[in-house]
Design a protein around this motif. Sequence first.
Motif, PDB file in Angstrom:
ATOM      1  N   VAL A 177      -4.593   5.760   6.549  1.00 41.51           N
ATOM      2  CA  VAL A 177      -4.069   6.978   5.999  1.00 41.51           C
ATOM      3  C   VAL A 177      -3.886   8.267   6.290  1.00 41.51           C
ATOM      4  O   VAL A 177      -4.800   8.315   7.239  1.00 41.51           O
ATOM      5  N   THR A 178      -2.620   8.540   6.562  1.00 42.41           N
ATOM      6  CA  THR A 178      -2.889  10.519   7.367  1.00 42.41           C
ATOM      7  C   THR A 178      -2.085  10.843   6.529  1.00 42.41           C
ATOM      8  O   THR A 178      -1.317  10.487   5.935  1.00 42.41           O
ATOM      9  N   GLY A 179      -2.969  12.171   6.431  1.00 41.82           N
ATOM     10  CA  GLY A 179      -1.809  13.766   6.240  1.00 41.82           C
ATOM     11  C   GLY A 179      -2.368  14.506   6.488  1.00 41.82           C
ATOM     12  O   GLY A 179      -2.739  15.471   7.641  1.00 41.82           O
ATOM     13  N   TYR A 180      -2.523  15.560   5.237  1.00 40.93           N
ATOM     14  CA  TYR A 180      -3.475  17.043   5.488  1.00 40.93           C
ATOM     15  C   TYR A 180      -4.307  17.255   4.429  1.00 40.93           C
ATOM     16  O   TYR A 180      -3.786  16.400   3.318  1.00 40.93           O
ATOM     17  N   GLU A 181      -5.898  18.127   5.198  1.00 40.67           N
ATOM     18  CA  GLU A 181      -6.364  18.684   3.341  1.00 40.67           C
ATOM     19  C   GLU A 181      -6.127  19.770   3.923  1.00 40.67           C
ATOM     20  O   GLU A 181      -6.569  20.746   4.922  1.00 40.67           O
ATOM     21  N   SER A 182      -6.359  20.598   3.159  1.00 40.28           N
ATOM     22  CA  SER A 182      -6.442  22.054   2.518  1.00 40.28           C
ATOM     23  C   SER A 182      -8.023  22.606   2.750  1.00 40.28           C
ATOM     24  O   SER A 182      -9.166  21.774   2.340  1.00 40.28           O
ATOM     25  N   ARG A 183      -8.422  23.319   3.614  1.00 36.01           N
ATOM     26  CA  ARG A 183      -9.588  23.491   4.043  1.00 36.01           C
ATOM     27  C   ARG A 183      -9.479  25.026   3.817  1.00 36.01           C
ATOM     28  O   ARG A 183     -10.278  25.515   5.325  1.00 36.01           O
ATOM     29  N   THR A 184      -9.419  25.629   2.891  1.00 36.12           N
ATOM     30  CA  THR A 184      -9.428  27.315   2.941  1.00 36.12           C
ATOM     31  C   THR A 184     -10.537  27.755   2.462  1.00 36.12           C
ATOM     32  O   THR A 184     -10.921  28.693   2.996  1.00 36.12           O
ATOM     33  N   ASP A 191      -4.006  18.970 -14.306  1.00 33.35           N
ATOM     34  CA  ASP A 191      -4.734  18.452 -15.647  1.00 33.35           C
ATOM     35  C   ASP A 191      -6.581  19.242 -15.646  1.00 33.35           C
ATOM     36  O   ASP A 191      -7.673  19.463 -16.377  1.00 33.35           O
ATOM     37  N   LEU A 192      -6.501  18.737 -14.577  1.00 34.76           N
ATOM     38  CA  LEU A 192      -8.187  19.058 -13.786  1.00 34.76           C
ATOM     39  C   LEU A 192      -8.745  20.129 -13.136  1.00 34.76           C
ATOM     40  O   LEU A 192      -9.692  20.207 -12.532  1.00 34.76           O
ATOM     41  N   GLY A 193      -7.791  21.618 -13.133  1.00 38.56           N
ATOM     42  CA  GLY A 193      -7.548  22.473 -12.015  1.00 38.56           C
ATOM     43  C   GLY A 193      -8.210  22.118 -11.069  1.00 38.56           C
ATOM     44  O   GLY A 193      -8.230  22.793 -10.111  1.00 38.56           O
ATOM     45  N   GLN A 194      -6.873  21.724 -10.445  1.00 38.14           N
ATOM     46  CA  GLN A 194      -6.811  21.153  -9.146  1.00 38.14           C
ATOM     47  C   GLN A 194      -5.100  21.660  -8.703  1.00 38.14           C
ATOM     48  O   GLN A 194      -4.686  21.634  -9.606  1.00 38.14           O
ATOM     49  N   SER A 195      -4.753  21.107  -7.273  1.00 36.77           N
ATOM     50  CA  SER A 195      -3.695  20.985  -6.813  1.00 36.77           C
ATOM     51  C   SER A 195      -2.832  19.739  -6.530  1.00 36.77           C
ATOM     52  O   SER A 195      -2.980  18.759  -7.472  1.00 36.77           O
ATOM     53  N   TYR A 196      -2.238  19.567  -5.627  1.00 36.18           N
ATOM     54  CA  TYR A 196      -2.218  17.960  -5.185  1.00 36.18           C
ATOM     55  C   TYR A 196      -3.316  17.325  -4.778  1.00 36.18           C
ATOM     56  O   TYR A 196      -3.476  17.522  -3.480  1.00 36.18           O
ATOM     57  N   VAL A 222      -4.537  21.723  -1.945  1.00 41.52           N
ATOM     58  CA  VAL A 222      -3.274  20.813  -1.937  1.00 41.52           C
ATOM     59  C   VAL A 222      -3.735  19.879  -0.711  1.00 41.52           C
ATOM     60  O   VAL A 222      -3.882  20.315   0.505  1.00 41.52           O
ATOM     61  N   ASP A 223      -3.616  18.466  -1.051  1.00 40.30           N
ATOM     62  CA  ASP A 223      -3.525  17.529   0.031  1.00 40.30           C
ATOM     63  C   ASP A 223      -2.613  16.602  -0.488  1.00 40.30           C
ATOM     64  O   ASP A 223      -2.413  16.297  -1.266  1.00 40.30           O
ATOM     65  N   ILE A 224      -2.260  16.486   1.356  1.00 39.96           N
ATOM     66  CA  ILE A 224      -0.894  15.560   0.914  1.00 39.96           C
ATOM     67  C   ILE A 224      -1.297  13.670   1.817  1.00 39.96           C
ATOM     68  O   ILE A 224      -2.548  14.267   3.149  1.00 39.96           O
ATOM     69  N   ALA A 225      -1.081  12.735   1.503  1.00 36.71           N
ATOM     70  CA  ALA A 225      -1.306  12.072   2.028  1.00 36.71           C
ATOM     71  C   ALA A 225       0.328  11.466   2.550  1.00 36.71           C
ATOM     72  O   ALA A 225       1.427  10.957   1.846  1.00 36.71           O
ATOM     73  N   TYR A 226       0.831  11.365   4.240  1.00 33.29           N
ATOM     74  CA  TYR A 226       2.052  11.188   4.099  1.00 33.29           C
ATOM     75  C   TYR A 226       1.912  10.201   4.604  1.00 33.29           C
ATOM     76  O   TYR A 226       3.327   9.713   5.260  1.00 33.29           O
ATOM     77  N   ALA A 227       1.918   9.350   5.428  1.00 30.17           N
ATOM     78  CA  ALA A 227       1.478   7.722   6.082  1.00 30.17           C
ATOM     79  C   ALA A 227       0.008   6.862   6.449  1.00 30.17           C
ATOM     80  O   ALA A 227      -0.765   7.305   5.648  1.00 30.17           O
ATOM     81  N   VAL A 228       0.900   5.568   6.234  1.00 29.51           N
ATOM     82  CA  VAL A 228      -0.243   3.871   5.996  1.00 29.51           C
ATOM     83  C   VAL A 228       0.529   3.106   6.532  1.00 29.51           C
ATOM     84  O   VAL A 228       1.531   3.146   7.005  1.00 29.51           O
ATOM     85  N   TYR A 249       0.745  -0.808   0.041  1.00 27.23           N
ATOM     86  CA  TYR A 249       0.167  -0.277  -0.154  1.00 27.23           C
ATOM     87  C   TYR A 249       0.894   1.429  -0.295  1.00 27.23           C
ATOM     88  O   TYR A 249       1.535   1.648   0.880  1.00 27.23           O
ATOM     89  N   VAL A 250       0.808   2.045  -1.142  1.00 24.11           N
ATOM     90  CA  VAL A 250       1.477   2.675  -1.068  1.00 24.11           C
ATOM     91  C   VAL A 250       0.820   4.702  -0.990  1.00 24.11           C
ATOM     92  O   VAL A 250      -0.503   4.662  -1.233  1.00 24.11           O
ATOM     93  N   ALA A 251       1.376   5.508   0.030  1.00 26.78           N
ATOM     94  CA  ALA A 251       0.649   6.724   0.018  1.00 26.78           C
ATOM     95  C   ALA A 251       1.378   7.700  -0.285  1.00 26.78           C
ATOM     96  O   ALA A 251       2.787   7.588   0.117  1.00 26.78           O
ATOM     97  N   GLY A 252       0.562   8.284  -1.129  1.00 26.78           N
ATOM     98  CA  GLY A 252       1.303   9.612  -1.575  1.00 26.78           C
ATOM     99  C   GLY A 252       0.703  10.764  -1.649  1.00 26.78           C
ATOM    100  O   GLY A 252      -0.180  11.412  -1.085  1.00 26.78           O
ATOM    101  N   TYR A 253       0.963  11.757  -2.670  1.00 30.00           N
ATOM    102  CA  TYR A 253       0.108  12.317  -3.765  1.00 30.00           C
ATOM    103  C   TYR A 253       0.719  12.581  -5.426  1.00 30.00           C
ATOM    104  O   TYR A 253       1.363  12.111  -5.614  1.00 30.00           O
TER     105      TYR A 253
END
Length: 277
Positions: free
Chosen positions: A68-75, A21-26, A52-58, A12-16
């Motif tokens: 999985v954990t990481g962070y999500e942007s909630r601006t 191409d979809l008008g999104q970020s990470y 920006v949303d990132i997965a750092y650990a699994v 199982y691989v976690a990352g970003y």
Amino acid sequence: SAIAVDGGGNAYVAGYSYRGDLGQSYNALMQKYDTNGNLLWTRTYNSPANSVDIAYAVAVDASSNAYVTGYESRTDLGQGYNTWVRKYDPSGLVLWTTSYNSPANDNDAGYGIAVDSQANVIVTGLESRTDLGQGYNVWLRKYRQPPPSTPTGVGVSNTAGGADVGGRLTLTWTANTEPDLKEYRVWRSTNAGVTLVASHTLVAVAAPGTTHQEGGLTDATTYYYRLTARDTSGNESGGETETGAYPADTVAPAAPGTLGVADAPVVGGRLNLSWAG
């Protein structure tokens, strides 16, 4: 960012992944590979902020559920990065998601995750506490996973099984809807007030089964039952309200065969009655 392996050797691989191409970020990324390196599934997450949303650990549990954990942007909520935690079943289905925003309403992130033998999820990372005049603080949180719902619609009835046989009861219930449900456990006692202890455990019925029949019981003896539901992580529901019934032989014997009547030989005033067994 991270990798974990289950008991079957799947990775199982976690990352970003960047999705300009979809008008999104990470976007946070999760992928599962088999033992030969073949991709089994990919899951991505783009938060409502479209930032920006990132997965750092699994981590993976004994049932091959992935966490999985990481962070999500909630601006979009006037916040910064929130610690983000998600659970997937072995097929990649999202089972639950939770997030954490510190009182500072600033940036928080999860950088490590583990699952203990009791299926508790432990996440470590950092939180911003500028509201206290501080910077980033070490952050640790333990999550107790929600158990399945208590089974409902439980009923027990006498069952003759279509034959002249007693000593049987049939237990039925309404199916739970949790996608990671593993089994139902049946608890039984001949005394009212069934407690959920080992001596009262009768059998486990694999989901999605919703019935259990047992024989060899004593007619006219009341048996009391309770039912619990357990998921693939070992979390177990409370017991359904106790219900009871007693088995009985309710099927009448077959009618006798051909009936015959004849004079009794030698002695008068008598008749012989005969029939087929």
